[in-house]
Design a protein around this motif. Sequence first.
Motif, PDB file in Angstrom:
ATOM      1  N   ARG A 254       0.926  -1.195  -0.109  1.00 47.77           N
ATOM      2  CA  ARG A 254      -0.010   0.137   0.114  1.00 47.77           C
ATOM      3  C   ARG A 254       0.920   1.155  -0.113  1.00 47.77           C
ATOM      4  O   ARG A 254       0.598   2.286  -0.760  1.00 47.77           O
ATOM      5  CB  ARG A 254      -0.826   0.057   1.266  1.00 47.77           C
ATOM      6  N   ASP A 259      -0.476   4.677  -0.763  1.00 53.69           N
ATOM      7  CA  ASP A 259      -1.385   4.746   0.448  1.00 53.69           C
ATOM      8  C   ASP A 259      -2.820   5.211  -0.091  1.00 53.69           C
ATOM      9  O   ASP A 259      -3.424   5.704   0.735  1.00 53.69           O
ATOM     10  CB  ASP A 259      -0.819   6.001   1.586  1.00 53.69           C
ATOM     11  N   ASP A 262      -7.504   0.772   0.886  1.00 55.92           N
ATOM     12  CA  ASP A 262      -7.395   0.607   2.281  1.00 55.92           C
ATOM     13  C   ASP A 262      -7.926  -0.993   2.536  1.00 55.92           C
ATOM     14  O   ASP A 262      -8.007  -1.463   3.676  1.00 55.92           O
ATOM     15  CB  ASP A 262      -8.386   1.484   2.703  1.00 55.92           C
ATOM     16  N   ARG A 276      -7.509  -4.409   6.443  1.00 53.26           N
ATOM     17  CA  ARG A 276      -8.365  -3.227   6.298  1.00 53.26           C
ATOM     18  C   ARG A 276      -7.482  -2.093   6.767  1.00 53.26           C
ATOM     19  O   ARG A 276      -7.316  -2.121   8.350  1.00 53.26           O
ATOM     20  CB  ARG A 276      -9.735  -3.373   6.579  1.00 53.26           C
ATOM     21  N   VAL A 277      -7.478  -0.875   6.439  1.00 49.17           N
ATOM     22  CA  VAL A 277      -6.840   0.214   6.946  1.00 49.17           C
ATOM     23  C   VAL A 277      -7.959   1.216   7.265  1.00 49.17           C
ATOM     24  O   VAL A 277      -8.902   1.472   6.406  1.00 49.17           O
ATOM     25  CB  VAL A 277      -5.879   1.306   5.979  1.00 49.17           C
ATOM     26  N   THR A 278      -8.260   1.691   8.281  1.00 50.10           N
ATOM     27  CA  THR A 278      -9.188   2.635   8.825  1.00 50.10           C
ATOM     28  C   THR A 278      -8.743   3.860   9.081  1.00 50.10           C
ATOM     29  O   THR A 278      -7.574   4.270   9.578  1.00 50.10           O
ATOM     30  CB  THR A 278     -10.004   1.885  10.061  1.00 50.10           C
ATOM     31  N   ARG A 279      -9.443   4.760   9.171  1.00 50.88           N
ATOM     32  CA  ARG A 279      -9.236   6.384   9.328  1.00 50.88           C
ATOM     33  C   ARG A 279      -9.731   6.748  10.788  1.00 50.88           C
ATOM     34  O   ARG A 279      -9.704   8.184  10.887  1.00 50.88           O
ATOM     35  CB  ARG A 279      -9.831   7.259   8.205  1.00 50.88           C
ATOM     36  N   VAL A 289      -2.330   8.476   6.891  1.00 48.72           N
ATOM     37  CA  VAL A 289      -3.529   8.592   6.359  1.00 48.72           C
ATOM     38  C   VAL A 289      -4.027   9.834   7.024  1.00 48.72           C
ATOM     39  O   VAL A 289      -4.030  10.115   8.298  1.00 48.72           O
ATOM     40  CB  VAL A 289      -4.790   7.437   6.657  1.00 48.72           C
ATOM     41  N   ALA A 294      -3.655   6.369  11.316  1.00 45.05           N
ATOM     42  CA  ALA A 294      -4.397   5.123  10.527  1.00 45.05           C
ATOM     43  C   ALA A 294      -4.107   3.992  11.343  1.00 45.05           C
ATOM     44  O   ALA A 294      -2.950   3.806  12.055  1.00 45.05           O
ATOM     45  CB  ALA A 294      -3.653   4.760   9.180  1.00 45.05           C
TER      46      ALA A 294
END
Length: 311
Positions: A254, A259, A262, A276-279, A289, A294
């Motif tokens: 990523r 970047d 997600d 999974r990348v979360t904000r 992020v 992140a």
Amino acid sequence: MSSTLPADAAPGSASSTALPFTKGHGTGNDFVLLNDPQGELTFDAAALADRRFGVGGDGVIRAIRSERLDEGRALLADDASAEWFMDYRNADGSIAEMCGNGIRVFGEYLVTEGLADIAVGETVSIGTRSGVRRLRREVDGWAVDLGVFRVEEGEPTVAADGLEVDRPGLGIDVGNPHIVVVLADHAELDALDLHRAPRVAPIPPHGANIEFVVPAEPLVQDGTGRIRMRVHERGSGETLSCGTGAAAAALAVRHFAGDTIDRWLVDVPGGTVGVRVTRAAADGGDGGVGGGAARVELSGPAELVYRGTLG
């Protein structure tokens, strides 16, 4: 994922020194699990994990109440709901900070043993040596919030049997240390011999798990990135899967891709896990992020396969 556990599936007979255990795995990353709420058991993790003379596993996980360990009591000050602590040891007996596949199997174990009542969709706090991790039960497995991740500075080089030349790696910290090496194609990945640990320069101060990855072609389909990975785990050798390693591998690709992706699927020899990348806002760190630090979540199956008694 529910499991059927045949009783007494391993050699041994009950006695005053008997040691009951359960065997479980997450995408082939396998563990010996011990129920020790009060911290009363004496055990040799390396002997239990030995595949020829013990039960066999990539690691040993003890379910112990957080209040019974110094590390756990420190966590309870911040999250009083973290009743259970995942006391994890690698196959060589060394203590590790966290295990992404292991914590999913740990959740399945807590439910099956009647130690915790966690319904599908509910989340529970679990103590680890990387801090409290939030574990959510899903219809077909478990998902764990691994917390804030960090892309490390520097460019270590990695040598491995089967690679003709050393390759650059990217350090990723997801509560434990990883170095990710991106390879050109599947043939190069298949040619690796990971029986011997890859050599890293400079040597990481606390060691590291080493992931070798090949991006799919195309990399992204329907908004989800996909990669294939093999791993040599610190203290365990090559394993069929590594949960935190899968997260680190996805995060590294990523990063190289800007970047922007997600959601990821990571294919490992033992199956497939989701990343999974979360904000969501988090306390400290910056994973690249905007709008808050992140965080990374790992999801996948967990299965308990048999129980037995040693002694």
